[in-house]
Design a protein around this motif. Structure first.
Motif, PDB file in Angstrom:
ATOM      1  N   TYR A  73      72.477  27.523  31.103  1.00 34.78           N
ATOM      2  CA  TYR A  73      74.326  27.318  31.167  1.00 34.78           C
ATOM      3  C   TYR A  73      74.724  26.972  29.914  1.00 34.78           C
ATOM      4  N   GLY A  74      75.962  27.843  29.593  1.00 37.38           N
ATOM      5  CA  GLY A  74      76.488  27.392  28.384  1.00 37.38           C
ATOM      6  C   GLY A  74      77.467  28.411  28.001  1.00 37.38           C
ATOM      7  N   GLU A  75      78.080  28.654  27.079  1.00 35.19           N
ATOM      8  CA  GLU A  75      79.179  29.484  26.616  1.00 35.19           C
ATOM      9  C   GLU A  75      78.740  31.117  26.971  1.00 35.19           C
ATOM     10  N   TYR A  76      77.552  31.439  26.640  1.00 35.56           N
ATOM     11  CA  TYR A  76      77.230  32.716  26.893  1.00 35.56           C
ATOM     12  C   TYR A  76      77.035  33.167  28.515  1.00 35.56           C
ATOM     13  N   TRP A  77      76.430  32.192  29.119  1.00 31.05           N
ATOM     14  CA  TRP A  77      76.610  32.070  30.589  1.00 31.05           C
ATOM     15  C   TRP A  77      77.667  32.237  31.250  1.00 31.05           C
ATOM     16  N   ARG A  78      78.987  31.514  30.690  1.00 32.51           N
ATOM     17  CA  ARG A  78      80.251  31.774  31.196  1.00 32.51           C
ATOM     18  C   ARG A  78      80.663  33.073  30.738  1.00 32.51           C
ATOM     19  N   MET A  86      86.224  42.601  24.166  1.00 35.55           N
ATOM     20  CA  MET A  86      87.277  41.737  24.766  1.00 35.55           C
ATOM     21  C   MET A  86      86.708  40.375  25.101  1.00 35.55           C
ATOM     22  N   TYR A  87      85.360  40.018  25.094  1.00 38.18           N
ATOM     23  CA  TYR A  87      85.104  38.951  25.464  1.00 38.18           C
ATOM     24  C   TYR A  87      84.633  37.915  24.284  1.00 38.18           C
ATOM     25  N   GLU A  88      84.502  36.897  24.366  1.00 43.63           N
ATOM     26  CA  GLU A  88      84.216  36.118  23.195  1.00 43.63           C
ATOM     27  C   GLU A  88      82.559  35.870  22.837  1.00 43.63           C
ATOM     28  N   MET A  89      81.951  37.041  22.690  1.00 38.14           N
ATOM     29  CA  MET A  89      80.562  37.010  22.228  1.00 38.14           C
ATOM     30  C   MET A  89      79.982  38.460  22.115  1.00 38.14           C
ATOM     31  N   ASP A  90      79.001  38.413  21.328  1.00 34.35           N
ATOM     32  CA  ASP A  90      78.617  39.823  20.515  1.00 34.35           C
ATOM     33  C   ASP A  90      77.120  40.195  21.877  1.00 34.35           C
ATOM     34  N   LEU A  91      77.548  41.502  22.195  1.00 37.62           N
ATOM     35  CA  LEU A  91      76.518  41.897  23.175  1.00 37.62           C
ATOM     36  C   LEU A  91      75.643  42.769  22.127  1.00 37.62           C
ATOM     37  N   THR A  92      74.196  42.304  22.178  1.00 37.49           N
ATOM     38  CA  THR A  92      73.265  43.172  21.409  1.00 37.49           C
ATOM     39  C   THR A  92      72.656  43.779  22.257  1.00 37.49           C
TER      40      THR A  92
END
Length: 323
Positions: free
Chosen positions: A126-131, A288-294
């Motif tokens: 659980y965390g930002e990446y999970w959200r 579009m989302y606040e993360m970098d998808l590797t």
């Protein structure tokens, strides 16, 4: 004699203090245990706990235990306390009102190896990446609109299955319904996720075989998960090497699929492709989302989607008695 009496008397306060301290620790432990309102639990054995009560068919054993001890019970599986829920109402309460409390999943050996160190959407802590990943799955991948867009895939595969059964019936041939259903399942998942069938020209399916091996290993008993000090036995038995081999095959397979999608994207041929790979890659491109998808994130997400799809369909087939 007087010196001995003095020594005994002088040691009594220390002995008394040790007894009082020991009694206090026991009382605190018992008081803490009383405050934990744990679910009912069947009798357990030392070290292994309740593992011996699972039997060869764990789902049936859990059903029988639930009938005896209630729809919410506690099992000790080796070193792991495990809560078993067999009530739809309780599950609804957990998912609807206590989602964050139960959002973390156990990081097992299979999860850690197969899903790139828990970089997927199901077992990530659980965390930002999970959200963010949960938002992608709910809004982009499993929304009602997206599920409805794949209806033609399900219709076509079911129609082909019916035609195969009709053709075999007219010719008086016997059929293996379990294999046919597994093939249909593999084709539906492959077309939705990758935009192509899983069957090769000879009727075999490398994708289906890989997915089957994934399901077998994912649900196999892992000694190290139950008894951490015996983790080395999973190497000796070949369990961990098998996990790494399947992961390497899926890794190579997904690298090829992603490379093909990028090549089509560069040729402006991806406009009509609406499979999960193209959707995730488009989200990665648009940011579009606040993360970098590797690349590992994408492969872990795709793999957990395949695993859950196969698990859901196979559970349905089991309930229907078809496999």
């Amino acid at each position: 004699m007087e010196l001995l009496n003095v020594a005994i008397l002088s040691s009594k306060p220390l002995l008394l203090s040790m007894i009082l301290l020991f009694s206090l620790l026991i009382w605190l432990k018992l008081a803490k245990r009383k405050t934990l309102y744990l679910p009912p639990s069947p009798p357990r054995l030392p070290i292994i706990g309740n593992i011996h009560q699972l039997g060869k068919l764990p789902h049936r054993s859990l059903r029988d235990l639930s009938r005896k001890y209630g729809s919410l019970l506690l099992l000790q599986l080796g070193y792991n306390p495990t809560v078993v829920v067999s009530s739809a109402d309780i599950v609804r309460e957990i998912v609807k009102n206590h989602d964050i409390v139960f959002s973390n999943r156990p990081r097992t050996t299979a999860v850690d190896i197969l899903f790139y160190g828990c970089k997927d959407m199901a077992f990530v802590p659980y965390g930002e990446y999970w959200r963010q990943v949960k938002k992608i799955s709910v809004v982009e991948l499993f929304s009602h609109r997206r599920v409805h867009s794949f209806q033609f895939v399900r219709d076509e595969e079911v129609e082909l299955l019916i035609n195969k059964i009709r053709s075999a019936s007219l010719k008086g041939k016997s059929i293996n319904l379990s294999e046919m259903l597994t093939s249909v399942l593999s084709n539906i998942v492959s077309r939705c996720v990758l935009s192509h069938k899983s069957e090769d020209e000879d009727g075999c399916s490398k994708f289906g075989k890989l997915a089957k091996r994934l399901m077998i290993l994912f649900t196999s008993f892992c000694i190290g998960d139950m008894f951490p000090y015996l983790r080395w036995l999973d190497v000796v038995t070949g369990y961990i090497p098998s996990l790494k081999a399947v992961n390497a095959e899926f890794d190579s397979f997904f690298d090829q699929v992603i490379q093909e999608h990028r090549a089509l994207e560069s040729d402006d041929q991806v406009s009509d492709r609406k499979d999960f790979v193209s959707i995730i890659m488009q989200l990665q491109k648009d940011g579009m989302y606040e993360m970098d998808l590797t690349q590992d994130n994408i492969k872990a997400i795709l793999l957990v989607i395949i695993q859950h799809c196969f698990h859901s369909f196979l559970f349905l087939f089991l309930r229907l008695g078809l496999i």
